[in-house]
Write a protein that holds these residues in place. Structure first.
Motif, PDB file in Angstrom:
ATOM      1  N   HIS A   1      43.285   7.746 -55.014  1.00 32.74           N
ATOM      2  CA  HIS A   1      43.893   7.028 -53.897  1.00 32.74           C
ATOM      3  C   HIS A   1      43.222   5.673 -53.720  1.00 32.74           C
ATOM      4  O   HIS A   1      41.990   5.583 -53.617  1.00 32.74           O
ATOM      5  CB  HIS A   1      43.753   7.830 -52.597  1.00 32.74           C
ATOM      6  CG  HIS A   1      44.548   9.100 -52.600  1.00 32.74           C
ATOM      7  ND1 HIS A   1      45.761   9.224 -51.962  1.00 32.74           N
ATOM      8  CD2 HIS A   1      44.308  10.302 -53.190  1.00 32.74           C
ATOM      9  CE1 HIS A   1      46.233  10.447 -52.141  1.00 32.74           C
ATOM     10  NE2 HIS A   1      45.374  11.119 -52.888  1.00 32.74           N
ATOM     11  N   ASP A   2      44.038   4.629 -53.696  1.00 35.13           N
ATOM     12  CA  ASP A   2      43.535   3.286 -53.459  1.00 35.13           C
ATOM     13  C   ASP A   2      43.004   3.213 -52.028  1.00 35.13           C
ATOM     14  O   ASP A   2      43.707   3.549 -51.072  1.00 35.13           O
ATOM     15  CB  ASP A   2      44.646   2.253 -53.675  1.00 35.13           C
ATOM     16  CG  ASP A   2      44.112   0.830 -53.766  1.00 35.13           C
ATOM     17  OD1 ASP A   2      43.298   0.453 -52.889  1.00 35.13           O
ATOM     18  OD2 ASP A   2      44.501   0.108 -54.692  1.00 35.13           O
ATOM     19  N   GLN A   3      41.773   2.757 -51.886  1.00 35.05           N
ATOM     20  CA  GLN A   3      41.134   2.719 -50.575  1.00 35.05           C
ATOM     21  C   GLN A   3      41.628   1.571 -49.703  1.00 35.05           C
ATOM     22  O   GLN A   3      41.341   1.530 -48.503  1.00 35.05           O
ATOM     23  CB  GLN A   3      39.618   2.612 -50.746  1.00 35.05           C
ATOM     24  CG  GLN A   3      38.999   3.787 -51.478  1.00 35.05           C
ATOM     25  CD  GLN A   3      39.150   5.092 -50.729  1.00 35.05           C
ATOM     26  OE1 GLN A   3      38.614   5.236 -49.628  1.00 35.05           O
ATOM     27  NE2 GLN A   3      39.867   6.039 -51.303  1.00 35.05           N
TER      28      GLN A   3
ATOM     29  N   ASP B   1      47.735   1.691 -48.554  1.00 37.73           N
ATOM     30  CA  ASP B   1      48.222   3.003 -48.130  1.00 37.73           C
ATOM     31  C   ASP B   1      49.228   3.576 -49.114  1.00 37.73           C
ATOM     32  O   ASP B   1      50.131   2.873 -49.590  1.00 37.73           O
ATOM     33  CB  ASP B   1      48.863   2.889 -46.739  1.00 37.73           C
ATOM     34  CG  ASP B   1      49.280   4.239 -46.180  1.00 37.73           C
ATOM     35  OD1 ASP B   1      48.565   5.213 -46.421  1.00 37.73           O
ATOM     36  OD2 ASP B   1      50.322   4.292 -45.497  1.00 37.73           O
ATOM     37  N   LYS B   2      49.078   4.847 -49.438  1.00 36.79           N
ATOM     38  CA  LYS B   2      50.005   5.611 -50.277  1.00 36.79           C
ATOM     39  C   LYS B   2      50.050   5.129 -51.731  1.00 36.79           C
ATOM     40  O   LYS B   2      50.922   5.544 -52.487  1.00 36.79           O
ATOM     41  CB  LYS B   2      51.422   5.601 -49.682  1.00 36.79           C
ATOM     42  CG  LYS B   2      51.514   6.280 -48.324  1.00 36.79           C
ATOM     43  CD  LYS B   2      52.933   6.280 -47.798  1.00 36.79           C
ATOM     44  CE  LYS B   2      53.004   6.941 -46.432  1.00 36.79           C
ATOM     45  NZ  LYS B   2      54.382   6.927 -45.879  1.00 36.79           N
ATOM     46  N   ARG B   3      49.139   4.255 -52.119  1.00 38.55           N
ATOM     47  CA  ARG B   3      49.080   3.855 -53.522  1.00 38.55           C
ATOM     48  C   ARG B   3      48.178   4.828 -54.263  1.00 38.55           C
ATOM     49  O   ARG B   3      46.998   4.987 -53.915  1.00 38.55           O
ATOM     50  CB  ARG B   3      48.538   2.435 -53.657  1.00 38.55           C
ATOM     51  CG  ARG B   3      48.619   1.921 -55.105  1.00 38.55           C
ATOM     52  CD  ARG B   3      47.988   0.555 -55.254  1.00 38.55           C
ATOM     53  NE  ARG B   3      48.139   0.082 -56.622  1.00 38.55           N
ATOM     54  CZ  ARG B   3      47.300  -0.742 -57.227  1.00 38.55           C
ATOM     55  NH1 ARG B   3      46.225  -1.211 -56.567  1.00 38.55           N
ATOM     56  NH2 ARG B   3      47.504  -1.124 -58.472  1.00 38.55           N
ATOM     57  N   THR B   4      48.717   5.492 -55.235  1.00 37.36           N
ATOM     58  CA  THR B   4      47.973   6.522 -55.955  1.00 37.36           C
ATOM     59  C   THR B   4      48.066   6.286 -57.455  1.00 37.36           C
ATOM     60  O   THR B   4      48.913   5.538 -57.946  1.00 37.36           O
ATOM     61  CB  THR B   4      48.501   7.934 -55.638  1.00 37.36           C
ATOM     62  OG1 THR B   4      49.878   8.016 -56.034  1.00 37.36           O
ATOM     63  CG2 THR B   4      48.364   8.259 -54.162  1.00 37.36           C
TER      64      THR B   4
END
Length: 1020
Positions: free
Chosen positions: A691-693, A696-699
């Protein structure tokens, strides 16, 4: 000014002759955007003071008047009142009166004009009342619909009529209306279609049309849906006048299907009157209903329908929907029929079927699959959903336009079984949705012998469907045309919105629970009425004859034609001497087996890999293959540790799993891992989804970045369900042998809420239905003290059925033959390398068996639980048994005790053995594969240590571990030459203690027993 004119136009009362046909019959279902529209009812010149320059002034006056009529001049007050009351053009304006005595009469005349105008407030209130009335029918009309064909029970278990439904004229008072308003004409709101092409109707006609739409033989529940477009769509389907029309050809087709449905059951009753068959009498309309859903779906592009159903009516569905050969069904009643297939088989009303044929209505190919099921009525629901999802996945049907599912239910089970709720909650999840299922409830209005008033708390058995906003269509099953229409709408709904829909066939059960049961014991009044009830076929035939659609000779010819088909099939069935269960297979795997259903070989290649492949997978597993992707700092350390392991040519548990998965993806094997929190892993060890810190919601799923043309990897966190999700994954694994489908329990003991799937499908599935399945269950297991609660500790393996028969130990390919003959494979690996091999072996075997893996918890990070690349290179295999390889193995004659164990306890034993300096006196052999039991390898181990006594050691309690399974098999292996002692915890009711000190005390007692060489002497 247009506000004024619009108001005047909308509030002007209409007469029947003035109804304006402005709305077409097919109103758009999309949500409307309300805009201000100029709608002048008269030319501006009709009023002498109105002009383009005065409009702003007039509008300001109008707004002031709306706030307070006394704030404007009396002449403006009169004008606005007249306009709102609907005064004709040119008459709303009254000239100001001169200030003279003669004008008093004129003032009185003007005042009387104002008072004579209709009461504006009353007019508005009446229109709002009518809108409320329409909405009441849309919401609660189903409560008074005539749904029970017996006329005994209200389908919603409530005989009262809602106060806002107009069952008599005196109830108009609820809305502030009375009988004198019935002939008044009212504008219809945009939320109804009862007007057809008319925009206004008299109240009397409004009520009549609402009753026709919502209170006859169809009851519609949909107003809980929070999507306006969907609600409008349903309103249009049920409210539009004259929409439920059938051609004579459609009526004749419906009659022919009713003939087949009814005469099939009557034929079985005549030939086998004392046999249980769970017939469809009382709901014969189910067959044309299902065929209508399939016809309409085929017309909309569907070419594969997967069905699940309980036992009632299954034979009829097989015969008249799936089109199973009648002789194959009839021969099932022959008690002398010999089984040609391995396994124990199942009763005829549990069997499934797969068939591809031409749909005669659409002239398109259609594939139909009816999934076999056990007696657990709703257990097949998630299995069907999973199989449907898999078929959609493999054919690239991302929107559910080609493959769909139909689920049949009984009323009592639909309301009472929690798996229905679990399955509904999977219906719209991204990794589980099948883009809409058509649910058909055969509502017998009784459950075995239980009255529905004692069987559910909800008004209808279908209320569970409301949780996912699925529309529910209740229909009286003695009105075949209403049933057909509802089924068409259900199929169209699924095709349009790709969401679930429920058809509730309110019917009755002409016989008892089965043909041998006496229902009069418990439902005497109901069954007195049923005895008098005319069959639906007879009712419908009489109706069509009276309408001139068919004549009596044509009807009788249709009956005799089908009776002849049944008789001829019955004659052929007598020639059948052997029962082939494989002919009833619901999920064939073309090309995987030979033509006669046998494996193409009886060997398994090496499960090892080249070092280059291992290194490549390890490097990807320890990196982020996407640019500008920020991961958590803690995860960076985990990936760095993985990279160091790869450099050192070692793997831990997570990396071994990664390498097994990655290599299979390279070979074109799709992998699907599902369960609670599996993306990260319950124990934070897996991290297959990054998960990108910062976004949001980028995986990122690195596993999908391994190879250019690899198979896709699906990893998905499930809902908090075991029963439903395991059933779903089992169904997914049914679709293809060339996929590795895994379900991981959050903790091993959580499998007990999915026990029905394990006991009824996974364990005996092949024996009952000749249906192989390669699903993998990952069940975290191990006694960890207070780290976890008792229920999170062990999965009580001693309670599992592990059949394992002794075979010829000298047989060639003994290990492969054992696997082929068993019902499932159970392993408890102690090394990551062996875990890697068993996962790869699951796919490389020439057949499929369920694989149960007791996975570790503390071993995930145990420094000794590591494997070298050398254990995973070409030529290596899964080790069913890992023998002792220390000093004890160098001098076997000096060994005093041979300990057998499995799983994590091995590390406790080796640590204790080293501490006691007994590495030469005690040998430890790990049994990695518990079922099928490795008789051949264990015999070699026992023979290797001739002077050693034998003991089985386990960390589980005596009654919950493997001892009762292992002991008799070890004794059989050595021809009972020696006893097999036990070292472990005492029997207990709970799976583990919740007290840390007690845990350590029990563990030390276990270890003392295992290494005290004198402890068993008094028992010899």
């Amino acid at each position: 000014m247009f506000h004024l004119r619009t108001c005047a136009a909308k509030l002007r009362p209409l007469t029947a002759s003035q109804t304006v046909k402005t709305f077409s019959q097919n109103r758009p279902a999309a949500a409307r955007t309300f805009q201000q529209i100029r709608c002048y009812s008269a030319p501006v010149a009709a009023e002498p003071f109105l002009s383009g320059t005065s409009s702003n002034y007039v509008e300001e006056m109008y707004c002031a008047w709306l706030e307070n009529p006394k704030s404007v001049h009396k002449s403006w007050d009169i004008f606005f009142r007249n306009t709102n009351a609907g005064a004709p053009p040119g008459t709303a304006y009254q000239s100001p009166l001169p200030l003279s005595r003669g004008s008093l009469a004129a003032v009185a005349h003007a005042q009387s004009l104002v008072e004579a105008q209709p009461n504006v407030d009353k007019l508005v209130e009446d229109h709002l009342a009518v809108q409320s009335l329409i909405r009441a029918y849309q919401i609660r009309g189903h409560h008074v619909a005539q749904l029970d064909p017996l006329g005994i029970l209200d389908a919603d278990l409530d005989s009262s009529v809602p106060a806002d439904i107009i069952s008599s004229t005196d109830k108009l008072g609820f809305y502030g209306l009375d009988e004198s308003d019935l002939d008044k004409v009212f504008h219809l709101p945009t939320t109804t279609f009862i007007g057809g092409q008319e925009s206004a109707l008299p109240l009397r006609e409004i009520i009549r049309r609402l009753e026709m739409a919502y209170c006859q033989h169809i009851g519609v529940e949909f107003m809980f849906i929070n999507d306006l477009e969907q609600c409008q769509w349903i309103r249009q389907k049920f409210e539009t006048p004259g929409i439920m029309q059938f051609t004579n050809e459609e009526k004749r087709t419906l009659l022919a299907r009713l003939v087949r449905s009814t005469r099939f059951e009557e034929f079985l009753q005549r030939k086998w009157s004392s046999e249980k068959r769970f017939g469809l009498e009382g709901c014969e309309v189910l067959i044309p209903a299902l065929k209508t859903i399939i016809d309409k779906s085929s017309e909309n592009g569907v070419d594969y329908v997967i069905m699940g159903m309980p036992h009632r009516g299954r034979l009829n569905v097989l015969a008249n929907v799936i089109r199973k050969e009648l002789e194959q069904i009839f021969c099932q009643f022959d008690s002398k029929l010999e089984a040609a297939d391995e396994g124990s088989g199942d009763v005829k009303y549990h069997l499934g079927m797969y068939h591809r044929r031409i749909n005669r209505v659409t002239d398109r190919n259609i594939t139909l699959s009816l999934v076999a099921n056990p007696s657990h009525l709703e257990a097949a629901d998630p299995v069907v959903m999973g199989k449907t999802k898999a078929e959609q996945f493999y054919c690239g049907d991302t929107e559910g336009k080609k493959v769909m599912s139909i689920l049949l239910h009984g009323d009592a089970a639909f309301a009472g079984q929690g798996i229905v709720y679990e399955t509904f909650h999977l219906s719209d999840l991204p990794s589980y949705t099948t883009h809409g299922t058509v649910h058909v409830v055969v509502n017998n209005q009784i459950g075995f012998t239980t009255d529905p008033r004692m069987a559910r708390s909800s008004p209808y058995p279908t209320d569970v469907a409301r949780v996912v906003n699925a529309p529910i269509f209740h229909v009286n099953s003695d009105d075949p045309e209403a049933v057909m229409y509802v089924c068409k709408v259900a199929a169209e709904w699924r095709s349009t919105f790709h969401k679930d829909v429920v058809v509730d066939l309110v019917c009755y059960r002409r016989n008892g629970h089965n043909e041998m049961d006496e229902p009069m014991f418990t439902q005497p009044l109901m069954y007195k009425q049923i005895r008098k009830q005319k069959p639906v076929l007879q009712k419908y035939a009489e109706l069509l004859v009276s309408q001139g659609v068919v004549n009596q000779p044509e009807y009788e010819e249709e009956i005799s034609k089908y009776d002849k088909i049944c008789e001829e099939a019955f004659a052929r069935s007598k020639d059948e001497k052997i029962l082939h269960i494989k002919h009833w297979l619901d999920s064939p795997w073309p090309g995987f087996f030979t033509l006669d259903g046998q494996p193409r070989s009886m060997s398994c290649p090496s499960t090892g890999l080249t070092e280059d492949i291992l290194t490549h997978i390890g490097n990807v597993a320890s990196s982020v293959p996407v640019e500008n992707f920020t991961i958590h700092g803690g995860l960076s350390r985990i990936l760095k540790t993985r990279g160091e392991m790869v450099k050192n040519r070692t793997v831990d548990w997570a990396l071994a799993e990664y390498m097994a998965f990655g290599s299979l993806l390279k070979e074109g094997i799709h992998i699907r891992l599902s369960g609670q929190d599996v993306e990260r892993g319950t124990f934070s060890h897996r991290h297959h989804v990054l998960h990108d810190q910062n976004v949001d919601k980028r995986t990122c799923i690195p596993m999908n970045h391994l190879w250019p043309n690899q198979a896709p990897y699906t990893v998905c966190n499930s809902s908090l369900s075991e029963y439903g999700v395991l059933g779903f994954e089992l169904g997914f694994a049914m679709a293809s042998p060339n996929a590795l489908v895994l379900w991981e329990a959050q903790f091993g003991d959580f499998h007990n809420t999915a026990q029905c799937i394990i006991d009824q499908f996974i364990c005996p599935g092949q024996a009952k239905w000749v249906r192989q399945n390669g699903i993998v269950l990952l069940l975290p297991h191990g006694m960890e003290g207070m780290v976890n609660a008792p229920e999170n500790s062990v999965l009580r393996p001693g309670l599992w059925p592990f059949p394992s028969l002794l075979q010829d130990l000298k047989e060639a390919n003994f290990d492969i033959n054992q696997l082929y003959d068993c019902n499932w494979v159970v392993v408890n690996c102690s090394t990551p390398g062996n875990f890697f091999h068993v996962l790869r072996r699951q796919i490389l075997l020439p057949f499929r068996k369920p694989l149960i893996i007791f996975t570790p918890k503390s071993l995930l990070r145990h420094p000794e639980a590591r494997s070298s690349f050398d254990e995973m290179l070409p030529g290596t295999h899964f080790q069913r048994v890992i023998p002792e390889d220390g000093p004890a193995a160098q001098n076997p004659e000096n060994v005093k005790r041979l300990l057998f164990c499995t799983g994590k306890v091995y590390y406790d034993l080796t640590r204790e053995r080293k501490a006691r300096d007994m590495v030469g006196q005690v040998a430890i052999t790990r049994i990695e594969q518990l079922s099928p039991f490795p008789f051949d390898l264990l015999l070699k181990e026992v023979q290797k240590y001739p002077n050693a006594e034998l003991a089985w050691c386990q960390e589980e309690h005596k009654n919950q571990g493997y001892y009762d399974y292992v002991k008799p098999r070890l004794r059989t292996t050595i021809s009972r030459a020696k006893p097999v002692w036990y070292a472990g915890r005492d029997p207990a009711a709970a799976p583990a203690t919740g007290n840390k000190k007690t845990h350590l005390t029990e563990l030390q007692r276990l270890l003392d027993t295992a290494f005290d060489l004198d402890v068993f002497k008094n028992f010899s």
